[in-house]
Design a protein around this motif. Structure first.
Motif, mmCIF file in Angstrom:
data_model
loop_
_atom_site.group_PDB
_atom_site.id
_atom_site.type_symbol
_atom_site.label_atom_id
_atom_site.label_comp_id
_atom_site.label_asym_id
_atom_site.label_seq_id
_atom_site.Cartn_x
_atom_site.Cartn_y
_atom_site.Cartn_z
ATOM 1 N N ASN A 19 6.404 -38.851 4.402
ATOM 2 C CA ASN A 19 7.082 -37.733 3.743
ATOM 3 C C ASN A 19 6.178 -37.031 2.735
ATOM 4 O O ASN A 19 6.653 -36.424 1.775
ATOM 5 N N GLN A 56 10.813 -39.711 8.706
ATOM 6 C CA GLN A 56 10.310 -38.900 7.593
ATOM 7 C C GLN A 56 9.025 -38.174 7.970
ATOM 8 O O GLN A 56 8.801 -37.031 7.555
ATOM 9 N N LYS A 91 15.930 -38.703 1.962
ATOM 10 C CA LYS A 91 15.510 -37.885 0.821
ATOM 11 C C LYS A 91 16.582 -37.858 -0.258
ATOM 12 O O LYS A 91 16.283 -37.970 -1.447
ATOM 13 N N THR A 124 5.060 -34.273 -2.077
ATOM 14 C CA THR A 124 6.129 -33.945 -1.141
ATOM 15 C C THR A 124 5.880 -32.533 -0.612
ATOM 16 O O THR A 124 5.226 -31.723 -1.285
ATOM 17 N N GLU A 183 16.846 -36.476 6.111
ATOM 18 C CA GLU A 183 17.550 -35.815 5.001
ATOM 19 C C GLU A 183 18.326 -36.837 4.172
ATOM 20 O O GLU A 183 18.350 -36.763 2.942
#
Length: 452
Positions: free
Chosen positions: A268, A434, A88, A292, A85
């Motif tokens: 990811n 990821q 990201k 994504t 997180e």
């Protein structure tokens, strides 16, 4: 002849009593033997139960003794989720900063209106300056506002027209986009401007030609129209499988009544690997395009490939409900193991309670094609206890009996450590955060354990 036969059949009273006595003694002996046998079997059964209970209590005590240690190790492994997180967020902030310092008028990829504006301008002549393009766009917009008028059909007042059929329904033919899949004949809906919703009245004579991808219908009034199908047409799923392909790369296969969808996940990103409709390969514009997870899910839905339940889907689909906390814990731990183990749907997941889930598992370290009849192991997980089951996928009846010579564990990770190879455990520990986060996100989005 008759006299001899009669004398042969005649039995004296003493002989008859003796015969009855022998039969009674034989009956009593048989009953005694049966009683002794039953008592012996019962004692053996009770002894087996005692031994099993004692063994069970020993396993529970052992599991409880090491629980804190196992949960602490799991906590450290699951640090990958907050770390993913953070990555990201950092990526989004870096993208925004790079866009800010460029100052070149390009749109922010995270802002949809900017993208739409950029595309509109980009379609103009490339030899014009930006100022000329903007000026021309403003001029075109003003012309549109002044020159175009809203045409209402049929008109609000029909007093000047003599016949009732002066405004017959309008026949419309639309070509369905190649990248959109309909698993049944699409329904036509029109926009109700007053009610602010789509509705299907005022539409008739609908004809869908699937081979030509053309749909014809009659429309009583002008207005925006759309083609729709049941959002949950591909739910519940028939089966699923998650299989490693390479380092930090897996293949998720979801099979429904109408289609088989294969999704590749790496780091990811997600990509549509293949789509089969009625066991025939269907080409899609999404194949080969890495996105994504969020963008990928939206793109898949727009093409009609919706395998992503919402919070209200259980009202429309008969599901195999599982407790949310158990389900979430299972997805997180399956994602942790996904780089070295293949997982799949088990028919016994329906038989266990809503507080437990059952999946099949096998170690998978190479990218070879899936084996037709692989040697799967069945795992049962309740959120705080994991165990291998004695039954297999081909067993006739369901049982939660523990597989011989195995133990309980608090996590799936520690359960597989009991039988996994050294190479498999190294792959698990070296997986990127990821990648694990993306696999978990896709499992949470499809909710395979409740919707299969």
């Amino acid at each position: 002849m008759t006299f001899k036969s009669a004398r042969k059949k005649k039995i004296t009273k003493a002989e008859r009593l003796k015969q009855l006595q022998e039969e009674e003694e034989r009956r009593q002996k048989e009953e005694e033997e049966a009683r002794v046998k039953h008592e012996k079997e019962e004692m053996e059964r009770l002894e087996r139960q005692r031994i099993e209970r004692e063994k069970w209590h020993q396993l529970e005590a052992k599991d409880l003794e090491r629980r804190n240690e196992e949960l602490e190790e799991l906590y450290l492994l699951e640090e990958c989720f907050p770390e993913a997180e953070k990555l990201k967020r950092d990526t989004r902030l870096l993208s925004q900063w790079n866009h800010y310092i460029q100052c070149d008028g390009s749109p922010d990829p995270s802002v949809s209106p900017e993208i739409n504006t950029f595309i509109s301008l980009w379609k103009e002549e490339t030899n014009e300056t930006l100022e000329e393009v903007i000026a021309k766009s403003k001029l075109v917009l003003n012309i549109l506002k002044e020159g175009l008028q809203k045409y209402i059909y049929p008109p609000e007042s029909t007093e000047d027209f003599e016949t009732e059929n002066a405004f017959p329904p309008i026949e419309v033919t639309l070509e369905v986009q190649e990248n959109v899949i309909f698993f049944e004949d699409p329904m036509v809906a029109r926009w109700d401007a007053e009610g602010k919703h789509w509705q299907t009245d005022g539409i008739s004579n609908v004809l869908y030609q699937s081979e030509e991808r053309l749909i014809t219908f009659s429309l009583e009034t002008f207005g925006p129209v759309t083609l729709i199908q049941d959002t949950h047409i591909n739910m519940p799923f028939q089966s699923w499988e998650l299989r490693p392909l390479d380092v930090n790369k897996v293949l998720l296969t979801v099979t429904t009544v109408f289609t088989e969808i294969q999704i590749q996940i790496k780091e990811n990103l997600c990509m549509l690997a293949s789509v089969k409709v009625d066991n025939k390969k269907h080409s899609s514009t999404l194949e080969g395009r890495w996105m994504t997870p969020i963008s990928f899910i939206l793109a898949l839905k727009e093409t009609g490939l919706n395998i992503f339940p919402t919070g209200h889907s259980h009202f429309y689909v008969v599901i195999n409900h599982k407790e949310p906390l158990v389900e979430i814990k299972a997805y997180r731990q399956l994602a942790l193991l996904s780089s070295a183990f293949a997982f799949g749907w088990s028919k016994w997941n329906v038989e266990c309670s809503s507080k437990k889930v059952i999946v099949k598992l096998r170690e998978h370290l190479t990218e070879e094609e899936p084996v037709q009849d692989p040697n799967w192991t069945l795992l049962m997980f309740s959120g705080d206890r994991a165990q291998r089951l004695k039954i297999n996928e081909n067993s006739e009846t369901f049982s939660e009996a523990l597989k011989e010579e195995t133990e309980f564990h608090s996590t799936l990770y520690h359960l597989v450590k009991d039988f996994a190879s050294k190479e498999a455990m190294e792959k698990i520990r070296s997986s990127k955060c990821q990648f694990i986060d993306s696999v978990c996100y896709m499992l949470l989005s499809t909710r395979l354990l409740s919707y299969s």
